[in-house]
Scaffold this motif. Sequence first.
Motif, mmCIF file in Angstrom:
data_model
loop_
_atom_site.group_PDB
_atom_site.id
_atom_site.type_symbol
_atom_site.label_atom_id
_atom_site.label_comp_id
_atom_site.label_asym_id
_atom_site.label_seq_id
_atom_site.Cartn_x
_atom_site.Cartn_y
_atom_site.Cartn_z
ATOM 1 N N LEU A 12 8.934 17.554 -2.424
ATOM 2 C CA LEU A 12 9.221 17.843 -1.531
ATOM 3 C C LEU A 12 8.692 19.000 -0.942
ATOM 4 O O LEU A 12 9.426 19.973 -0.508
ATOM 5 C CB LEU A 12 10.240 17.522 -1.091
ATOM 6 N N SER A 14 7.522 19.096 2.827
ATOM 7 C CA SER A 14 8.347 18.609 4.379
ATOM 8 C C SER A 14 9.615 18.730 4.160
ATOM 9 O O SER A 14 10.248 18.219 5.051
ATOM 10 C CB SER A 14 6.972 18.436 4.843
ATOM 11 N N GLY A 15 10.096 17.224 3.072
ATOM 12 C CA GLY A 15 11.071 16.958 3.081
ATOM 13 C C GLY A 15 11.587 16.529 1.941
ATOM 14 O O GLY A 15 11.208 16.975 0.722
ATOM 15 N N ILE A 16 12.932 16.488 1.781
ATOM 16 C CA ILE A 16 13.733 15.937 0.749
ATOM 17 C C ILE A 16 14.779 14.633 0.545
ATOM 18 O O ILE A 16 15.584 14.274 1.815
ATOM 19 C CB ILE A 16 14.827 17.265 0.115
ATOM 20 N N SER A 17 15.363 14.535 -0.726
ATOM 21 C CA SER A 17 16.018 13.049 -0.677
ATOM 22 C C SER A 17 17.215 13.924 -1.264
ATOM 23 O O SER A 17 16.623 13.778 -2.564
ATOM 24 C CB SER A 17 15.376 11.738 -0.450
ATOM 25 N N VAL A 36 12.175 9.527 2.406
ATOM 26 C CA VAL A 36 11.889 11.309 2.265
ATOM 27 C C VAL A 36 12.267 12.032 3.500
ATOM 28 O O VAL A 36 11.376 11.880 4.479
ATOM 29 C CB VAL A 36 10.462 11.559 1.733
ATOM 30 N N GLN A 37 13.078 12.920 3.820
ATOM 31 C CA GLN A 37 13.135 13.605 4.722
ATOM 32 C C GLN A 37 13.199 14.066 4.879
ATOM 33 O O GLN A 37 13.938 15.613 4.388
ATOM 34 C CB GLN A 37 14.990 13.076 5.290
ATOM 35 N N PRO A 38 12.328 15.107 6.036
ATOM 36 C CA PRO A 38 11.974 16.406 6.408
ATOM 37 C C PRO A 38 12.746 17.167 6.692
ATOM 38 O O PRO A 38 13.870 16.557 7.322
ATOM 39 C CB PRO A 38 11.017 16.590 7.443
ATOM 40 N N GLN A 39 13.168 18.136 6.620
ATOM 41 C CA GLN A 39 14.244 19.526 6.416
ATOM 42 C C GLN A 39 14.145 19.275 7.823
ATOM 43 O O GLN A 39 13.330 19.870 8.492
ATOM 44 C CB GLN A 39 14.330 20.876 6.020
ATOM 45 N N ASN A 42 11.211 21.736 9.455
ATOM 46 C CA ASN A 42 9.399 21.895 8.770
ATOM 47 C C ASN A 42 8.487 21.609 9.962
ATOM 48 O O ASN A 42 8.365 20.672 10.454
ATOM 49 C CB ASN A 42 10.151 20.497 7.861
ATOM 50 N N GLN A 45 3.801 18.017 6.578
ATOM 51 C CA GLN A 45 3.874 17.120 6.640
ATOM 52 C C GLN A 45 4.175 16.383 5.287
ATOM 53 O O GLN A 45 4.365 17.476 3.987
ATOM 54 C CB GLN A 45 2.050 16.165 6.213
ATOM 55 N N SER A 46 5.213 15.828 5.698
ATOM 56 C CA SER A 46 5.580 15.270 3.584
ATOM 57 C C SER A 46 5.134 14.523 2.742
ATOM 58 O O SER A 46 3.833 13.998 3.233
ATOM 59 C CB SER A 46 6.904 14.411 4.019
#
Length: 327
Positions: A12, A14-17, A36-39, A42, A45-46
């Motif tokens: 991930l 640009s994002g994390i789940s 996929v939720q970006p931090q 950020n 792009q995810s």
Amino acid sequence: MKNFLLIGVLGLLSGISWAQCATGNPGTNCSGPLTVQPQSGNTRQSAITLVDLGLAVPAPAAGQYTLSIASGMLVESDNGNSFHSLVGPFGPQGPQGVTGAAGPAGPAGAPGAQGPTGAAGLAGPAGAPGAQGLTGAAGLAGPAGAPGAQGLTGATGLAGPAGAPGAQGLTGATGLTGPVGAPGAQGSPGPAGPQGPAGSLAAPPDYNFYYGASGFKAAAGTNEVGAPFDRDQIDMLSATAVRFVLTMSTNVLPSGSYAQAQYTPDGTNWYALSGEVPVTTPNGIYSSGWQGLPTGADGDYVVRIVVLNAGTSAAQVGLRQLHLQFK
């Protein structure tokens, strides 16, 4: 091309789940739908990233839709079917684009390494002579030259006037003694002196060791001429010189052979009394020449004659007269 397994690893960027995925065997298992939720904050792009582990792709399975990578390409398997590429074939090459404007010149590169020295060029033509330089300062005076040759003698001058008489000279040395005068008249005979002791010779002047007309057969090495009864007893107490004389007939010995007189002070040890007389030349009289009496020989000793045969075998030697003489 080699086949590689791209295992599904969720990268991930640009994002994390966190709640939808858990560690499985093998790999990581996620329940769907996957969000996929970006931090927060950020700026990229995810994405879901598959990492190439260089392994074979997983086996297709019914009811599963699998993404992987084979031969450097992204591939997909639908419901147990074989993996196939998700990328279509390359299209035809487009036309050449317009040449863009030249970019600004880049900074100068670092100087290259010094190249090897080139070969020497040909010598150029000689230049024109330069103008005459100014006259230099005078050098120091050189050393004096060698004296010239003696000039001719000048003419004799006129005689000067006579000088005054000199002072009286010293008395001269005594002259040489004159010649002896004539003998005087014979005087009267004086009285007779006492009778002196009887005189004697230093030694009998000649001792004969005659060996006869047949000669002597000498073995190789040193040989006594004759036998012990051919020796002589000689009183040499007053003798000062000795010589050995012999005569030779036809038979001679090899080069280096000689005859010699010897004496013994103790009847056992023998010592040279005369010089060596060669016995290598036939038909003649040969001598050692006069020599001083050897040290230790001035006594009344037994004397013998020996021959040294320098050859390697016995040979006849023509000895005739053998004389030992003293004075």
